[in-house]
Design an enzyme around this catalytic site. Structure first.
Site, PDB file in Angstrom:
ATOM      1  N   HIS A   1       0.870  -1.214   0.002  1.00 22.57           N
ATOM      2  CA  HIS A   1       0.034   0.012  -0.137  1.00 22.57           C
ATOM      3  C   HIS A   1       0.996   1.295  -0.271  1.00 22.57           C
ATOM      4  O   HIS A   1       0.919   2.211  -0.675  1.00 22.57           O
ATOM      5  CB  HIS A   1      -0.864   0.037   1.402  1.00 22.57           C
ATOM      6  CG  HIS A   1      -2.011  -1.025   1.184  1.00 22.57           C
ATOM      7  ND1 HIS A   1      -2.268  -1.769   2.469  1.00 22.57           N
ATOM      8  CD2 HIS A   1      -2.824  -1.490   0.537  1.00 22.57           C
ATOM      9  CE1 HIS A   1      -3.060  -2.465   2.358  1.00 22.57           C
ATOM     10  NE2 HIS A   1      -3.554  -2.481   1.074  1.00 22.57           N
TER      11      HIS A   1
ATOM     12  N   LYS B   1     -18.117  -6.485   7.527  1.00 24.15           N
ATOM     13  CA  LYS B   1     -16.706  -7.252   7.356  1.00 24.15           C
ATOM     14  C   LYS B   1     -15.888  -6.899   9.002  1.00 24.15           C
ATOM     15  O   LYS B   1     -15.567  -5.825   9.000  1.00 24.15           O
ATOM     16  CB  LYS B   1     -16.196  -6.972   6.210  1.00 24.15           C
ATOM     17  CG  LYS B   1     -14.810  -8.043   6.089  1.00 24.15           C
ATOM     18  CD  LYS B   1     -14.413  -7.659   4.697  1.00 24.15           C
ATOM     19  CE  LYS B   1     -12.839  -7.427   4.506  1.00 24.15           C
ATOM     20  NZ  LYS B   1     -12.489  -6.952   3.218  1.00 24.15           N
TER      21      LYS B   1
ATOM     22  N   ARG C   1      -1.688  -6.211  -7.616  1.00 24.75           N
ATOM     23  CA  ARG C   1      -0.307  -6.969  -7.089  1.00 24.75           C
ATOM     24  C   ARG C   1      -0.261  -7.985  -8.336  1.00 24.75           C
ATOM     25  O   ARG C   1       1.138  -8.410  -8.800  1.00 24.75           O
ATOM     26  CB  ARG C   1      -0.581  -7.794  -5.861  1.00 24.75           C
ATOM     27  CG  ARG C   1      -0.332  -7.013  -4.616  1.00 24.75           C
ATOM     28  CD  ARG C   1      -1.182  -7.473  -3.442  1.00 24.75           C
ATOM     29  NE  ARG C   1      -2.346  -7.958  -3.772  1.00 24.75           N
ATOM     30  CZ  ARG C   1      -3.175  -8.388  -2.677  1.00 24.75           C
ATOM     31  NH1 ARG C   1      -2.720  -8.589  -1.431  1.00 24.75           N
ATOM     32  NH2 ARG C   1      -4.324  -8.940  -3.072  1.00 24.75           N
TER      33      ARG C   1
ATOM     34  N   SER D   1      -2.552  -7.598   3.597  1.00 29.58           N
ATOM     35  CA  SER D   1      -3.139  -7.348   5.084  1.00 29.58           C
ATOM     36  C   SER D   1      -3.453  -8.741   5.584  1.00 29.58           C
ATOM     37  O   SER D   1      -3.093  -8.921   6.705  1.00 29.58           O
ATOM     38  CB  SER D   1      -4.195  -6.303   5.130  1.00 29.58           C
ATOM     39  OG  SER D   1      -3.902  -5.086   4.376  1.00 29.58           O
TER      40      SER D   1
HETATM   41  O1  PNS Z   1      -8.906  -3.352   0.452  1.00 32.77           O
HETATM   42  P1  PNS Z   1     -10.166  -3.725   0.007  1.00 32.77           P
HETATM   43  O2  PNS Z   1     -10.758  -4.669   0.945  1.00 32.77           O
HETATM   44  O3  PNS Z   1      -9.954  -4.650  -1.209  1.00 32.77           O
HETATM   45  O4  PNS Z   1     -11.124  -2.382  -0.347  1.00 32.77           O
HETATM   46  C1  PNS Z   1     -12.354  -2.726  -0.991  1.00 32.77           C
HETATM   47  C2  PNS Z   1     -13.000  -1.325  -1.117  1.00 32.77           C
HETATM   48  C3  PNS Z   1     -12.839  -0.645   0.144  1.00 32.77           C
HETATM   49  C4  PNS Z   1     -12.261  -0.598  -2.298  1.00 32.77           C
HETATM   50  C5  PNS Z   1     -14.424  -1.619  -1.929  1.00 32.77           C
HETATM   51  O5  PNS Z   1     -14.897  -2.741  -1.040  1.00 32.77           O
HETATM   52  C6  PNS Z   1     -15.231  -0.223  -1.772  1.00 32.77           C
HETATM   53  O6  PNS Z   1     -15.192   0.673  -2.427  1.00 32.77           O
HETATM   54  N1  PNS Z   1     -16.454  -0.388  -0.819  1.00 32.77           N
HETATM   55  C7  PNS Z   1     -17.185   0.515  -0.476  1.00 32.77           C
HETATM   56  C8  PNS Z   1     -18.705   0.494  -1.347  1.00 32.77           C
HETATM   57  C9  PNS Z   1     -18.475   0.572  -2.517  1.00 32.77           C
HETATM   58  O7  PNS Z   1     -18.494   1.731  -3.123  1.00 32.77           O
HETATM   59  N2  PNS Z   1     -18.655  -0.573  -3.356  1.00 32.77           N
HETATM   60  C10 PNS Z   1     -18.450  -0.416  -4.874  1.00 32.77           C
HETATM   61  C11 PNS Z   1     -19.681  -0.342  -5.712  1.00 32.77           C
HETATM   62  S1  PNS Z   1     -21.219  -1.266  -5.074  1.00 32.77           S
END
Ligand code: PNS
Length: 165
Positions: free
Chosen positions: A19, A43, A92, A130
């Site tokens: 990150h 989660k 990645r 993570s």
């Molecule tokens: O680090 P991660 O867990 O892969 O991040 C995922 C994240 C936070 C980018 C994604 O789950 C997200 O944007 N969640 C917020 C809700 C949202 O906007 N969802 C996408 C469109 S439905």
């Protein structure tokens, strides 16, 4: 440097050196980078949103155009509120691609004005995540080179409070 504001959303539970690499590179590309930490009440996260924001802020203290915020709800809504025109994600390995394509296309539907930009991670970071950091920490293994030095102790202390007080 590009004049746009970029938002970099994720769970960051905890922040890793992968990150950090994306954030450092983004800070050279964009006028402002907002690292957006999803609170994610469904989660169960290991660290609270406040702890995750604090860890990112400590790691990015020397990056003047980077800030961290916690958010709930849709990332596109935060992007609009922050005036961001770019949503950054790190890639990645090939296995990340399908999930990132789906996320980018959903966000495209919700906010056509927002461009997703995928930054390719460094090969030496491809196994770092993570969840790997949490698993290593749970077994009391070293986190050097997995999470930034600034947060190694805090992450280990979460799993083994007595050994890292
Ligand atoms: O680090 P991660 O867990 O892969 O991040 C995922 C994240 C936070 C980018 C994604 O789950 C997200 O944007 N969640 C917020 C809700 C949202 O906007 N969802 C996408 C469109 S439905």
């Amino acid at each position: 440097m590009n004049r746009n504001i970029a938002i970099y959303p994720g769970s960051f539970d905890p922040i890793t050196i992968g990150h950090m690499d994306i954030i450092q590179r983004a800070s050279r590309l964009y006028r402002r980078v907002v690292v957006a930490v999803l609170r994610n009440p469904d989660k169960r996260s290991c660290f609270t949103a406040e702890e995750r924001v604090d860890m990112i802020e400590r790691c990015c203290a020397n990056l003047m155009n980077v800030e961290a915020v916690a958010f709930d709800g849709l990332t596109v809504d935060l992007a609009r509120a922050q005036g961001a025109t770019v949503m950054l994600r790190g890639l990645r390995a090939a296995g990340d691609f399908e999930a990132e394509r789906t996320l980018a296309q959903l966000n495209q539907r919700l906010a056509p004005e927002l461009e997703t930009v995928l930054l390719i991670g460094r090969p030496e970071h491809s196994a770092i995540s993570s969840s790997a950091a949490r698993e290593l920490a749970s077994y009391g293994q070293s986190l050097q080179g997995i999470v930034p030095d600034e947060v190694v102790k805090q992450v280990l202390a979460h799993f083994h409070p007595a050994s890292h007080s």
